[in-house]
Design a protein around this motif. Sequence first.
Motif, short mmCIF file in Angstrom:
data_model
loop_
_atom_site.label_atom_id
_atom_site.label_comp_id
_atom_site.label_asym_id
_atom_site.label_seq_id
_atom_site.Cartn_x
_atom_site.Cartn_y
_atom_site.Cartn_z
N LEU A 15 1.01 -1.01 -0.30
CA LEU A 15 -0.72 0.25 -0.09
C LEU A 15 0.71 1.85 0.22
O LEU A 15 1.16 1.86 0.98
CB LEU A 15 -0.75 -0.07 1.16
N ASN A 16 1.16 1.68 -1.30
CA ASN A 16 2.01 2.70 -0.93
C ASN A 16 3.39 2.46 -0.81
O ASN A 16 3.89 3.90 0.14
CB ASN A 16 1.37 4.24 -0.78
N GLU A 17 4.07 1.82 -1.86
CA GLU A 17 5.01 1.73 -1.28
C GLU A 17 6.88 1.81 -2.45
O GLU A 17 7.30 1.06 -2.48
CB GLU A 17 5.63 -0.20 -0.74
N GLU A 18 6.11 3.07 -3.12
CA GLU A 18 6.99 3.51 -4.11
C GLU A 18 8.24 3.29 -3.86
O GLU A 18 9.61 3.99 -4.23
CB GLU A 18 6.51 4.30 -4.85
N GLU A 19 8.87 4.07 -2.64
CA GLU A 19 10.52 4.35 -2.09
C GLU A 19 10.83 2.70 -1.81
O GLU A 19 12.63 2.93 -2.23
CB GLU A 19 10.05 5.57 -0.95
N THR A 20 10.37 1.84 -1.32
CA THR A 20 10.92 0.41 -0.91
C THR A 20 9.98 -0.79 -1.82
O THR A 20 11.35 -1.53 -2.37
CB THR A 20 10.60 0.48 0.87
N LEU A 21 9.65 -0.67 -2.08
CA LEU A 21 9.18 -2.14 -3.35
C LEU A 21 9.34 -2.12 -4.44
O LEU A 21 10.46 -3.84 -4.40
CB LEU A 21 7.34 -1.66 -3.43
N GLY A 22 10.99 -1.51 -5.29
CA GLY A 22 11.49 -1.61 -6.55
C GLY A 22 12.45 -2.28 -5.54
O GLY A 22 12.98 -3.41 -6.43
N THR A 23 13.06 -2.14 -4.79
CA THR A 23 14.41 -2.88 -4.04
C THR A 23 13.77 -4.19 -3.34
O THR A 23 14.90 -5.03 -3.79
CB THR A 23 14.78 -2.15 -2.95
N THR A 49 -2.08 4.70 -4.13
CA THR A 49 -2.41 5.59 -5.18
C THR A 49 -1.25 6.58 -6.06
O THR A 49 -1.66 7.53 -6.46
CB THR A 49 -2.68 6.55 -4.22
N ASP A 50 -0.48 5.82 -5.08
CA ASP A 50 1.57 6.57 -5.63
C ASP A 50 1.99 5.21 -7.10
O ASP A 50 0.81 4.83 -7.66
CB ASP A 50 2.05 6.16 -4.63
N ASN A 51 2.91 5.13 -7.55
CA ASN A 51 3.20 3.85 -8.29
C ASN A 51 4.50 3.42 -8.24
O ASN A 51 4.86 2.43 -8.67
CB ASN A 51 4.62 5.05 -8.76
N SER A 52 4.03 2.52 -7.14
CA SER A 52 3.94 1.28 -6.59
C SER A 52 3.44 0.52 -7.63
O SER A 52 4.30 -0.60 -8.09
CB SER A 52 3.58 1.28 -5.74
N VAL A 53 2.19 -0.01 -8.27
CA VAL A 53 2.04 -0.85 -9.26
C VAL A 53 2.51 -1.29 -10.29
O VAL A 53 3.36 -2.24 -10.62
CB VAL A 53 0.56 -0.90 -9.92
N ARG A 54 2.61 -0.04 -11.22
CA ARG A 54 3.74 0.29 -12.31
C ARG A 54 4.89 -0.14 -11.54
O ARG A 54 5.62 -0.45 -13.19
CB ARG A 54 3.28 1.66 -12.56
N ILE A 55 5.60 0.24 -10.67
CA ILE A 55 7.39 -0.17 -10.49
C ILE A 55 6.81 -1.72 -10.40
O ILE A 55 7.88 -2.63 -11.15
CB ILE A 55 7.67 0.21 -9.07
N ALA A 56 6.72 -2.59 -9.32
CA ALA A 56 6.18 -3.87 -9.82
C ALA A 56 5.50 -4.37 -11.02
O ALA A 56 6.88 -4.92 -11.81
CB ALA A 56 5.28 -4.10 -8.89
N GLU A 57 5.58 -3.87 -11.77
CA GLU A 57 4.97 -4.38 -13.60
C GLU A 57 6.48 -4.37 -14.33
O GLU A 57 6.59 -4.92 -14.38
CB GLU A 57 3.20 -4.47 -13.80
#
Length: 153
Positions: A15-23, A49-57
């Motif tokens: 849930l809105n983890e764009e800062e750490t999800l990619g890592t 609602t941030d870029n988390s989904v885009r980063i994951a994909e």
Amino acid sequence: MKNQNILVSVVMPCLNEEETLGTCIEKAQRTLDALDIQGEVVIADNGSTDNSVRIAEQLGARVVHQHIRGYGAAYLAGFASAQGQYIIMGDSDDTYDFTDLERFITPLQDGYDFVIGSRFKGTILPGAMPWANQYIGNPILSGMLRLLFGTSM
């Protein structure tokens, strides 16, 4: 339905983890590759609602959308869609070390039904866990489980 070719599914709620999800995704993927294990990373998105989904994909993780709010609901959606023989779960806030997956996978391959890690064996970074959980809740719960199941840390 399980995919016979996938041994390990690494499931992370998000849930809105764009800062750490990619890592987290990259650590899990690199570790599975280094271990020569066919695996997948499943991101159980809980309405980011941030870029988390885009980063994951973009990183090749499979995203499952769970519209029912809550940490548990996100995990359940991720577990239900996991295709691996084994499931490893961890938060996507980079407080778990996804480069250390072998310590979980090896016992599972050796026949253990369940393997659990402990944050109390290492260092708990400031802000990673509320003080009540760190000093009261988790130690008491862990102690009760060790007593009930005859295990040790």
